[in-house]
Design a protein around this motif. Sequence first.
Motif, PDB file in Angstrom:
ATOM      1  N   MET A   1       0.848  -1.195   0.000  1.00 41.79           N
ATOM      2  CA  MET A   1       0.000   0.000   0.000  1.00 41.79           C
ATOM      3  C   MET A   1       0.884   1.247   0.000  1.00 41.79           C
ATOM      4  SD  MET A   1      -3.017   0.983   2.674  1.00 41.79           S
ATOM      5  CE  MET A   1      -4.077   2.384   2.383  1.00 41.79           C
ATOM      6  N   ASP A   2       0.596   2.183  -0.909  1.00 38.66           N
ATOM      7  CA  ASP A   2       1.430   3.366  -1.078  1.00 38.66           C
ATOM      8  C   ASP A   2       0.539   4.552  -1.424  1.00 38.66           C
ATOM      9  OD1 ASP A   2       3.106   5.389  -1.959  1.00 38.66           O
ATOM     10  OD2 ASP A   2       3.728   4.321  -3.764  1.00 38.66           O
ATOM     11  N   PHE A  74      11.228  11.141   0.621  1.00 35.72           N
ATOM     12  CA  PHE A  74      12.207  10.624   1.578  1.00 35.72           C
ATOM     13  C   PHE A  74      11.612  10.565   2.984  1.00 35.72           C
ATOM     14  CE2 PHE A  74      15.480  11.511   4.767  1.00 35.72           C
ATOM     15  CZ  PHE A  74      16.294  10.402   4.588  1.00 35.72           C
ATOM     16  N   LEU A  75      10.865  11.600   3.377  1.00 36.38           N
ATOM     17  CA  LEU A  75      10.215  11.593   4.691  1.00 36.38           C
ATOM     18  C   LEU A  75       9.240  10.426   4.817  1.00 36.38           C
ATOM     19  CD1 LEU A  75       9.437  15.389   5.210  1.00 36.38           C
ATOM     20  CD2 LEU A  75      11.199  14.041   6.363  1.00 36.38           C
ATOM     21  N   TYR A  76       8.439  10.231   3.781  1.00 38.84           N
ATOM     22  CA  TYR A  76       7.480   9.123   3.786  1.00 38.84           C
ATOM     23  C   TYR A  76       8.206   7.787   3.945  1.00 38.84           C
ATOM     24  CZ  TYR A  76       4.109   5.738   1.916  1.00 38.84           C
ATOM     25  OH  TYR A  76       3.290   4.647   1.736  1.00 38.84           O
ATOM     26  N   MET A  77       9.253   7.581   3.152  1.00 43.09           N
ATOM     27  CA  MET A  77       9.988   6.320   3.203  1.00 43.09           C
ATOM     28  C   MET A  77      10.699   6.135   4.537  1.00 43.09           C
ATOM     29  SD  MET A  77      11.466   6.347  -0.712  1.00 43.09           S
ATOM     30  CE  MET A  77      12.401   4.823  -0.517  1.00 43.09           C
ATOM     31  N   SER A  78      11.206   7.233   5.115  1.00 46.88           N
ATOM     32  CA  SER A  78      11.868   7.143   6.422  1.00 46.88           C
ATOM     33  C   SER A  78      10.880   6.711   7.502  1.00 46.88           C
ATOM     34  CB  SER A  78      12.488   8.490   6.790  1.00 46.88           C
ATOM     35  OG  SER A  78      13.521   8.834   5.907  1.00 46.88           O
ATOM     36  N   ALA A  79       9.695   7.305   7.478  1.00 46.68           N
ATOM     37  CA  ALA A  79       8.679   6.947   8.465  1.00 46.68           C
ATOM     38  C   ALA A  79       8.280   5.486   8.336  1.00 46.68           C
ATOM     39  CB  ALA A  79       7.466   7.858   8.313  1.00 46.68           C
ATOM     40  N   ARG A  80       8.143   5.032   7.110  1.00 45.64           N
ATOM     41  CA  ARG A  80       7.795   3.627   6.907  1.00 45.64           C
ATOM     42  C   ARG A  80       8.942   2.713   7.317  1.00 45.64           C
ATOM     43  NH1 ARG A  80       3.532   1.897   2.430  1.00 45.64           N
ATOM     44  NH2 ARG A  80       3.852   0.070   3.742  1.00 45.64           N
ATOM     45  N   ALA A 102       2.219  11.780   7.631  1.00 46.42           N
ATOM     46  CA  ALA A 102       0.943  11.222   8.082  1.00 46.42           C
ATOM     47  C   ALA A 102       0.456  10.136   7.129  1.00 46.42           C
ATOM     48  CB  ALA A 102      -0.101  12.319   8.214  1.00 46.42           C
ATOM     49  N   ALA A 103       0.754  10.287   5.837  1.00 54.41           N
ATOM     50  CA  ALA A 103       0.399   9.243   4.875  1.00 54.41           C
ATOM     51  C   ALA A 103       1.124   7.945   5.194  1.00 54.41           C
ATOM     52  CB  ALA A 103       0.734   9.700   3.457  1.00 54.41           C
ATOM     53  N   ALA A 104       2.398   8.084   5.628  1.00 57.45           N
ATOM     54  CA  ALA A 104       3.135   6.892   6.038  1.00 57.45           C
ATOM     55  C   ALA A 104       2.502   6.247   7.259  1.00 57.45           C
ATOM     56  CB  ALA A 104       4.590   7.259   6.324  1.00 57.45           C
ATOM     57  N   LEU A 105       2.082   7.063   8.217  1.00 54.74           N
ATOM     58  CA  LEU A 105       1.399   6.521   9.395  1.00 54.74           C
ATOM     59  C   LEU A 105       0.141   5.767   8.995  1.00 54.74           C
ATOM     60  CD1 LEU A 105       1.673   9.515  11.921  1.00 54.74           C
ATOM     61  CD2 LEU A 105       3.023   7.412  11.913  1.00 54.74           C
ATOM     62  N   LEU A 108       0.938   2.504   7.476  1.00 54.29           N
ATOM     63  CA  LEU A 108       1.468   1.569   8.474  1.00 54.29           C
ATOM     64  C   LEU A 108       0.388   1.060   9.424  1.00 54.29           C
ATOM     65  CD1 LEU A 108       4.792   3.434   9.348  1.00 54.29           C
ATOM     66  CD2 LEU A 108       4.661   1.102   8.466  1.00 54.29           C
ATOM     67  N   GLY A 109      -0.810   1.628   9.324  1.00 57.82           N
ATOM     68  CA  GLY A 109      -1.908   1.169  10.178  1.00 57.82           C
ATOM     69  C   GLY A 109      -2.354   2.157  11.228  1.00 57.82           C
ATOM     70  N   GLY A 110      -1.727   3.347  11.276  1.00 65.45           N
ATOM     71  CA  GLY A 110      -2.164   4.369  12.232  1.00 65.45           C
ATOM     72  C   GLY A 110      -1.022   4.925  13.051  1.00 65.45           C
ATOM     73  N   GLY A 111      -1.330   5.957  13.815  1.00 69.09           N
ATOM     74  CA  GLY A 111      -0.327   6.606  14.640  1.00 69.09           C
ATOM     75  C   GLY A 111      -0.692   8.052  14.874  1.00 69.09           C
ATOM     76  N   CYS A 112       0.304   8.850  15.279  1.00 70.73           N
ATOM     77  CA  CYS A 112       0.047  10.255  15.582  1.00 70.73           C
ATOM     78  C   CYS A 112       1.241  11.102  15.171  1.00 70.73           C
ATOM     79  CB  CYS A 112      -0.214  10.432  17.078  1.00 70.73           C
ATOM     80  SG  CYS A 112      -0.459  12.162  17.580  1.00 70.73           S
ATOM     81  N   LEU A 113       0.961  12.201  14.493  1.00 70.65           N
ATOM     82  CA  LEU A 113       1.971  13.208  14.183  1.00 70.65           C
ATOM     83  C   LEU A 113       1.615  14.482  14.935  1.00 70.65           C
ATOM     84  CD1 LEU A 113       3.640  14.084  10.841  1.00 70.65           C
ATOM     85  CD2 LEU A 113       2.660  15.911  12.219  1.00 70.65           C
TER      86      LEU A 113
END
Length: 228
Positions: A1-2, A74-80, A102-105, A108-113
């Motif tokens: 999923m991307d 790069f930010l998205y990939m780092s978070a993932r 936040a898209a990475a979160l 990944l199934g959820g989280g908080c920024l």
Amino acid sequence: MDSLSTGLVADVLDRLHHEAEIADAPLMQAFANEATSREEMISQAIAAESRDLNEVYQRFASNFLSVSPRFGRFLYMSARACKAKRIVEFGSSMGISAIYMAAALRDLGGGCLIGTDLEPGKIERARGNIEAAGLADLVEFRFGDARETLASDVGEIDMVMLDGAFTLYLPILKLLEPHLKPGALIVGENAFEEASGYIDYVRDPGNGYLSLSLPFDLGRGNELTIKT
């Protein structure tokens, strides 16, 4: 999923990068016309922040000053890559970088920024942009001086994005240090060696970090750091 390739997030990011290019074009042209060296520009910016931080950022209230699409990816990939669940961002501006993370979160199934900014108008627009991207349930924006807004209730942090006042990178990092998980990533944009002592600090293994410059968007002072 991307979420970056197709769909709502991708569409909103395309629109915002276009808006940012238009909004910031006069400022970029003004910088070019001044024909000052990179070192002079950084020195002037540091001096201005030291005199009056609020005045500096009020002057840029209508500018995005956002990350590039490549840096956002790069930010998205780092978070993932670090399987982030909690991310803190210093300097959210209009919310473009927050959307990437936040898209990475979400993927990944959820989280908080937790994002923060000194300009109320930018916080308002960032909230609207995050909502437009369908990510509002993952993001909390805090208005005010980050030395106050990030002083409590940040939880255990997997990733930090630093993209605010150059002179505050090291104070903000030290504020967040007790909450960094082992292996946490810290990404700095505009992490200039001349400002605040941040680069010297994170490149000293004795302080519990490994750090190196990033080989893209050259001249922007991009730095990747891991908490060891």
